[in-house]
Design a protein around this motif. Structure first.
Motif, PDB file in Angstrom:
ATOM      1  N   ASP A 314      -4.432  10.582  -4.415  1.00 41.93           N
ATOM      2  CA  ASP A 314      -3.704  11.818  -4.094  1.00 41.93           C
ATOM      3  C   ASP A 314      -3.139  11.810  -2.674  1.00 41.93           C
ATOM      4  N   LEU A 315      -2.757  10.652  -2.171  1.00 44.99           N
ATOM      5  CA  LEU A 315      -2.143  10.567  -0.849  1.00 44.99           C
ATOM      6  C   LEU A 315      -0.692  11.019  -0.911  1.00 44.99           C
ATOM      7  N   GLU A 316      -0.246  11.610   0.179  1.00 44.85           N
ATOM      8  CA  GLU A 316       1.163  12.002   0.257  1.00 44.85           C
ATOM      9  C   GLU A 316       2.028  10.763   0.438  1.00 44.85           C
ATOM     10  N   LEU A 317       3.144  10.719  -0.273  1.00 47.11           N
ATOM     11  CA  LEU A 317       4.057   9.585  -0.136  1.00 47.11           C
ATOM     12  C   LEU A 317       4.872   9.756   1.140  1.00 47.11           C
ATOM     13  N   ASN A 318       4.529   9.004   2.152  1.00 50.68           N
ATOM     14  CA  ASN A 318       5.240   9.051   3.419  1.00 50.68           C
ATOM     15  C   ASN A 318       6.587   8.351   3.305  1.00 50.68           C
ATOM     16  N   ASP A 319       7.568   8.792   4.086  1.00 52.20           N
ATOM     17  CA  ASP A 319       8.866   8.110   4.093  1.00 52.20           C
ATOM     18  C   ASP A 319       8.698   6.646   4.478  1.00 52.20           C
ATOM     19  N   ASP A 320       7.757   6.386   5.348  1.00 51.17           N
ATOM     20  CA  ASP A 320       7.396   5.011   5.682  1.00 51.17           C
ATOM     21  C   ASP A 320       6.285   4.610   4.713  1.00 51.17           C
ATOM     22  N   LEU A 321       6.641   3.888   3.662  1.00 46.38           N
ATOM     23  CA  LEU A 321       5.690   3.551   2.612  1.00 46.38           C
ATOM     24  C   LEU A 321       4.489   2.762   3.129  1.00 46.38           C
ATOM     25  N   TYR A 322       4.680   2.050   4.229  1.00 47.38           N
ATOM     26  CA  TYR A 322       3.570   1.273   4.779  1.00 47.38           C
ATOM     27  C   TYR A 322       2.420   2.181   5.224  1.00 47.38           C
ATOM     28  N   ILE A 323       2.761   3.363   5.690  1.00 52.48           N
ATOM     29  CA  ILE A 323       1.713   4.294   6.116  1.00 52.48           C
ATOM     30  C   ILE A 323       0.830   4.681   4.929  1.00 52.48           C
ATOM     31  N   THR A 324       1.476   5.025   3.800  1.00 54.38           N
ATOM     32  CA  THR A 324       0.710   5.391   2.607  1.00 54.38           C
ATOM     33  C   THR A 324      -0.036   4.191   2.048  1.00 54.38           C
ATOM     34  N   ALA A 325       0.612   3.040   2.024  1.00 51.80           N
ATOM     35  CA  ALA A 325      -0.012   1.840   1.474  1.00 51.80           C
ATOM     36  C   ALA A 325      -1.265   1.442   2.263  1.00 51.80           C
ATOM     37  N   LYS A 326      -1.159   1.480   3.577  1.00 50.64           N
ATOM     38  CA  LYS A 326      -2.307   1.101   4.406  1.00 50.64           C
ATOM     39  C   LYS A 326      -3.447   2.101   4.267  1.00 50.64           C
ATOM     40  N   GLU A 327      -3.093   3.378   4.120  1.00 51.83           N
ATOM     41  CA  GLU A 327      -4.124   4.381   3.915  1.00 51.83           C
ATOM     42  C   GLU A 327      -4.803   4.177   2.562  1.00 51.83           C
ATOM     43  N   ALA A 328      -4.039   3.757   1.547  1.00 43.63           N
ATOM     44  CA  ALA A 328      -4.608   3.481   0.225  1.00 43.63           C
ATOM     45  C   ALA A 328      -5.619   2.338   0.304  1.00 43.63           C
ATOM     46  N   ILE A 329      -5.303   1.320   1.078  1.00 42.54           N
ATOM     47  CA  ILE A 329      -6.221   0.193   1.253  1.00 42.54           C
ATOM     48  C   ILE A 329      -7.478   0.663   1.982  1.00 42.54           C
ATOM     49  N   LYS A 330      -7.291   1.494   3.003  1.00 43.72           N
ATOM     50  CA  LYS A 330      -8.436   2.046   3.735  1.00 43.72           C
ATOM     51  C   LYS A 330      -9.303   2.897   2.817  1.00 43.72           C
ATOM     52  N   GLN A 331      -8.675   3.710   1.985  1.00 42.83           N
ATOM     53  CA  GLN A 331      -9.430   4.554   1.052  1.00 42.83           C
ATOM     54  C   GLN A 331     -10.235   3.695   0.082  1.00 42.83           C
ATOM     55  N   THR A 332      -9.662   2.590  -0.366  1.00 40.58           N
ATOM     56  CA  THR A 332     -10.375   1.679  -1.268  1.00 40.58           C
ATOM     57  C   THR A 332     -11.612   1.109  -0.584  1.00 40.58           C
ATOM     58  N   TYR A 333     -11.418   0.622   0.636  1.00 39.24           N
ATOM     59  CA  TYR A 333     -12.529   0.061   1.406  1.00 39.24           C
ATOM     60  C   TYR A 333     -13.590   1.120   1.678  1.00 39.24           C
ATOM     61  N   ASP A 334     -13.151   2.289   2.136  1.00 38.66           N
ATOM     62  CA  ASP A 334     -14.093   3.355   2.475  1.00 38.66           C
ATOM     63  C   ASP A 334     -14.881   3.837   1.252  1.00 38.66           C
ATOM     64  N   THR A 335     -14.244   3.801   0.097  1.00 41.17           N
ATOM     65  CA  THR A 335     -14.936   4.193  -1.137  1.00 41.17           C
ATOM     66  C   THR A 335     -16.142   3.299  -1.393  1.00 41.17           C
ATOM     67  N   PHE A 336     -15.938   2.003  -1.306  1.00 38.74           N
ATOM     68  CA  PHE A 336     -17.049   1.076  -1.519  1.00 38.74           C
ATOM     69  C   PHE A 336     -18.134   1.271  -0.465  1.00 38.74           C
ATOM     70  N   VAL A 337     -17.720   1.517   0.785  1.00 44.27           N
ATOM     71  CA  VAL A 337     -18.691   1.760   1.854  1.00 44.27           C
ATOM     72  C   VAL A 337     -19.522   2.998   1.545  1.00 44.27           C
ATOM     73  N   LYS A 338     -18.862   4.080   1.108  1.00 47.69           N
ATOM     74  CA  LYS A 338     -19.575   5.319   0.793  1.00 47.69           C
ATOM     75  C   LYS A 338     -20.547   5.129  -0.359  1.00 47.69           C
ATOM     76  N   TRP A 339     -20.210   4.261  -1.302  1.00 49.51           N
ATOM     77  CA  TRP A 339     -21.129   3.992  -2.401  1.00 49.51           C
ATOM     78  C   TRP A 339     -22.374   3.260  -1.927  1.00 49.51           C
ATOM     79  N   GLY A 340     -22.235   2.559  -0.787  1.00 47.76           N
ATOM     80  CA  GLY A 340     -23.357   1.784  -0.270  1.00 47.76           C
ATOM     81  C   GLY A 340     -23.232   0.295  -0.493  1.00 47.76           C
TER      82      GLY A 340
END
Length: 394
Positions: A314-340
């Protein structure tokens, strides 16, 4: 969308107490059963006793227990010998993907005149028959309960490879979410990471205009993200376990991958980690996936990663797609971290001593250098492995 042949013949018996149908199910295939299972959890949780009680004395049961988390060729050969010696009619596989995968290789190996490793390593060998398989699933992870794929480890050569044939697709799979209540936290998070990875591997594909498959994958990814934290904190939450169990099956029964071409990226890399170090498959996938994402992010892939972030997180699509893409990668990583999940290779006992060798093997044993979403050379794989030695920073 490419042409495809979709076939999902497994009869799924989903829900509480479906094991009561086991006697009727097995009688369709014969009266001599090879019962396969892993480390003994089915004895501790009472499932083993329930199976014997339901089957009764009319059916002869031969056991093959102790199947490894990364099932070994030697165990497959032992199972084939048991089947031949006892004229087995049907295999009852009780456990997770490892037990089911081992059972698939056994089922095919019974009718193959040679070492089962032959048809694992050589896809040109056409199998002609296999014993029927019935499964009772005890962990949501691989989806092996509803497909014809299996992965086997040759402990002597340190190779972990897969084979696929519809002949070994389970005839019937009993999916009772209550059997996953006792799955430990570590295995629960590993299972969810495995499901998520299957969806990621099919989602990031070069074939355009596959909105049906992608929409299913997005919904399943959101399901895994939503219910995994609940399953980790409240292991006996039926709805969480049920949704994860069904997501596991649908993630790899062909729904999200048919109509697409190419090969997966993270699985060949992880197979080398678990072949050499015998680590938990889902954990290895969680470690590699965000590093792979970061490595292949470029002008050609940025839109896809941005859409992934928008539709799954549910990230906002930024005009600079790299901003959204990098945040998506961070969210993926952070998800696994939160799971432990342990998110570096040293945390699972892997140092840098064999990274180059494993990188070479991952390219040798797959087509990731030519047919992956973004083709990966051995140097690319080595870079991803090396990045996995330390935590990611954003």
């Amino acid at each position: 969308m490419k042409n495809f042949n979709f076939h999902a013949p497994t009869n799924i018996l989903f829900g509480k107490n479906q094991i009561n149908q086991l006697p009727t199910v097995l009688k369709q295939y014969g009266k001599t059963v090879l019962l396969t299972y892993g480390g003994g959890s089915i004895k501790r949780n009472g499932l083993y006793d329930d199976i014997y009680r339901l089957i009764g004395t009319d059916t002869k049961i031969i056991e093959l227990g102790g199947i490894e988390p990364n099932p070994r060729l030697s165990t497959v050969i032992k199972g084939v010998d048991l089947c031949k010696e006892n004229n087995i009619d049907v295999i009852l596989s009780v456990g997770g993907g490892s037990t089911i995968d081992c059972s698939k290789a056994i089922a095919a190996g019974v009718f193959y005149d040679g070492n089962p490793w032959d048809f694992v390593v050589n896809n040109e060998i056409k199998l002609t028959n296999a014993l029927p398989i019935v499964t009772i699933l005890t962990i949501a992870a691989t989806g092996s309960e509803m497909n014809g794929g299996a992965v086997i480890t040759n402990e002597e050569t340190k190779e972990k490879l897969g084979f696929h044939t519809r002949l070994v697709t389970p005839k019937v799979s009993i999916l009772d979410p209550t059997y996953t209540f006792s799955v430990p936290t570590y295995q629960t998070m590993a299972g969810s990471a495995d499901i998520f990875s299957h969806l990621i591997e099919n989602y990031f594909n070069q074939t355009p205009d596959t909105m049906v498959q992608d929409g299913i994958a997005e919904g399943l990814m959101r399901t895994v993200l939503h219910y995994t934290p609940t399953a980790l904190t409240d292991p006996t939450n039926y709805e969480a376990r049920a949704n994860l169990m069904w997501a596991s099956s649908l993630a790899l029964n062909g729904l999200t991958g048919n109509g697409k071409t190419g090969v997966w990226s993270c699985h060949p890399m992880e197979h080398e980690l678990s072949a050499y170090y015998d680590i938990t498959h889902g954990i290895g996938l969680a470690i590699l996936t965000p590093r792979w994402m970061e490595h292949v992010l470029n002008d050609d892939t940025v839109e896809r990663f941005a859409l992934y972030g928008h539709r799954v997180f549910d990230l906002e699509l930024n005009d600079d797609l790299y901003i959204t893409a990098k945040e998506a990668i961070k969210q993926t990583y952070d998800t696994f971290v939160k799971w432990g999940v342990p998110m570096t290779l040293p945390e699972v006992g892997i140092d840098d001593s064999l990274l180059n060798e494993m990188a070479e093997q991952s390219v040798k044993h797959s087509n990731i250098s030519t047919k992956a979403y973004v083709p990966l050379s051995a140097d690319d794989v080595l870079a991803i492995y090396t990045d996995s030695l330390t935590p990611m920073t954003f």
